[in-house]
Design a protein around this motif. Structure first.
Motif, PDB file in Angstrom:
ATOM      1  N   ASP A 166     -36.497  32.076  29.674  1.00 11.56           N
ATOM      2  CA  ASP A 166     -36.771  32.653  28.365  1.00 11.56           C
ATOM      3  C   ASP A 166     -36.880  31.512  27.341  1.00 11.56           C
ATOM      4  O   ASP A 166     -36.719  30.337  27.684  1.00 11.56           O
ATOM      5  N   GLU A 167     -37.143  31.866  26.096  1.00 17.55           N
ATOM      6  CA  GLU A 167     -37.389  30.852  25.066  1.00 17.55           C
ATOM      7  C   GLU A 167     -36.190  29.926  24.865  1.00 17.55           C
ATOM      8  O   GLU A 167     -36.340  28.712  24.742  1.00 17.55           O
ATOM      9  N   ARG A 168     -34.975  30.482  24.843  1.00 22.26           N
ATOM     10  CA  ARG A 168     -33.772  29.658  24.666  1.00 22.26           C
ATOM     11  C   ARG A 168     -33.611  28.692  25.838  1.00 22.26           C
ATOM     12  O   ARG A 168     -33.288  27.525  25.655  1.00 22.26           O
ATOM     13  N   GLU A 169     -33.859  29.189  27.047  1.00 26.43           N
ATOM     14  CA  GLU A 169     -33.736  28.333  28.225  1.00 26.43           C
ATOM     15  C   GLU A 169     -34.781  27.217  28.211  1.00 26.43           C
ATOM     16  O   GLU A 169     -34.477  26.090  28.594  1.00 26.43           O
ATOM     17  N   ARG A 170     -35.980  27.522  27.755  1.00 25.81           N
ATOM     18  CA  ARG A 170     -37.001  26.469  27.643  1.00 25.81           C
ATOM     19  C   ARG A 170     -36.562  25.409  26.650  1.00 25.81           C
ATOM     20  O   ARG A 170     -36.746  24.212  26.880  1.00 25.81           O
ATOM     21  N   SER A 171     -35.953  25.849  25.563  1.00 26.27           N
ATOM     22  CA  SER A 171     -35.443  24.909  24.566  1.00 26.27           C
ATOM     23  C   SER A 171     -34.308  24.064  25.151  1.00 26.27           C
ATOM     24  O   SER A 171     -34.250  22.848  24.939  1.00 26.27           O
ATOM     25  N   ASP A 172     -33.411  24.705  25.909  1.00 29.71           N
ATOM     26  CA  ASP A 172     -32.322  23.964  26.570  1.00 29.71           C
ATOM     27  C   ASP A 172     -32.896  22.934  27.547  1.00 29.71           C
ATOM     28  O   ASP A 172     -32.418  21.807  27.623  1.00 29.71           O
ATOM     29  N   LEU A 173     -33.930  23.342  28.291  1.00 32.22           N
ATOM     30  CA  LEU A 173     -34.546  22.435  29.256  1.00 32.22           C
ATOM     31  C   LEU A 173     -35.173  21.246  28.542  1.00 32.22           C
ATOM     32  O   LEU A 173     -34.988  20.099  28.950  1.00 32.22           O
ATOM     33  N   ASP A 174     -35.898  21.510  27.462  1.00 37.88           N
ATOM     34  CA  ASP A 174     -36.492  20.414  26.691  1.00 37.88           C
ATOM     35  C   ASP A 174     -35.413  19.448  26.203  1.00 37.88           C
ATOM     36  O   ASP A 174     -35.574  18.228  26.281  1.00 37.88           O
ATOM     37  N   ALA A 175     -34.304  19.995  25.711  1.00 41.62           N
ATOM     38  CA  ALA A 175     -33.220  19.151  25.202  1.00 41.62           C
ATOM     39  C   ALA A 175     -32.638  18.276  26.309  1.00 41.62           C
ATOM     40  O   ALA A 175     -32.399  17.079  26.112  1.00 41.62           O
ATOM     41  N   LEU A 176     -32.407  18.857  27.491  1.00 42.88           N
ATOM     42  CA  LEU A 176     -31.886  18.075  28.615  1.00 42.88           C
ATOM     43  C   LEU A 176     -32.889  17.013  29.048  1.00 42.88           C
ATOM     44  O   LEU A 176     -32.510  15.869  29.343  1.00 42.88           O
ATOM     45  N   MET A 177     -34.176  17.391  29.106  1.00 44.89           N
ATOM     46  CA  MET A 177     -35.220  16.443  29.513  1.00 44.89           C
ATOM     47  C   MET A 177     -35.239  15.241  28.574  1.00 44.89           C
ATOM     48  O   MET A 177     -35.333  14.102  29.015  1.00 44.89           O
ATOM     49  N   ASP A 178     -35.126  15.519  27.290  1.00 45.04           N
ATOM     50  CA  ASP A 178     -35.171  14.457  26.292  1.00 45.04           C
ATOM     51  C   ASP A 178     -33.889  13.627  26.299  1.00 45.04           C
ATOM     52  O   ASP A 178     -33.930  12.398  26.356  1.00 45.04           O
ATOM     53  N   ARG A 179     -32.749  14.295  26.264  1.00 42.77           N
ATOM     54  CA  ARG A 179     -31.455  13.608  26.168  1.00 42.77           C
ATOM     55  C   ARG A 179     -31.193  12.699  27.359  1.00 42.77           C
ATOM     56  O   ARG A 179     -30.680  11.595  27.208  1.00 42.77           O
ATOM     57  N   TYR A 180     -31.542  13.154  28.550  1.00 40.20           N
ATOM     58  CA  TYR A 180     -31.237  12.388  29.757  1.00 40.20           C
ATOM     59  C   TYR A 180     -32.466  11.688  30.340  1.00 40.20           C
ATOM     60  O   TYR A 180     -32.423  11.198  31.464  1.00 40.20           O
TER      61      TYR A 180
END
Length: 167
Positions: A22-36
């Protein structure tokens, strides 16, 4: 997805990944991709191959997220939980991210939820054991930080007992 790195990947793979999210999960995924800096992982080194079998690549990507959760569990438990949960959304069946999530939940005092995840993780381990003759055994990344499936099984079994909260 909002991070520019997604635009460099085969469209087939990019479509396969967000399907269950869902949209929140996509946002969480983007954040993890960027942060790590996950786009720098070896998994993405031959990005063109990800489009050859997008579903298999999405499953492998779920394993990468599981591995990230294992690595971050002690230092960044909230990020580890996000990584585990995203891994489980991308690969709901046969995923030992249930084990990492169970151990993380127990460490953060959520014993009831930890027990449920531990039960599911034990079912996944049983599935691996049934398929062992097909060489479908968990990788070291799947069972990290444990050295063997049996030591992981022991830790998960302890989470199923009523005294798990009385550590």
């Amino acid at each position: 997805f909002t991070i520019p790195g997604w635009a460099l990947l085969p469209a087939e793979f990019v479509r396969a990944v967000p399907g269950p999210l869902d949209e929140r999960e996509r946002s969480d995924l983007d954040a993890l991709m960027d942060r790590y800096k996950l786009f720098g992982q070896r998994f993405f080194a031959r990005a063109s191959l990800l489009g050859a079998d997008p579903q298999a690549s999405a499953t492998d990507f779920a394993r990468l997220l599981h591995s990230v959760g294992n690595r971050m569990a002690k230092e960044q438990p909230a990020d580890a939980e996000r990584a585990y949960r995203l891994s489980l959304r991308l690969r709901p069946a046969g995923n030992l991210a249930h084990a990492g999530l169970a151990l993380l939940l127990a460490a953060t005092g959520r014993d009831s939820e930890a027990s449920r995840e531990a039960g599911t993780a034990l079912q996944v381990l049983d599935g691996y054991a049934r398929r062992a003759h097909d060489a479908a055994i968990p990788t070291t990344g799947d069972i990290s930080p444990f050295r063997s499936p049996s030591s992981l099984r022991q830790a998960l079994t302890r989470l199923l007992t009523p005294s798990a909260g009385a550590r």
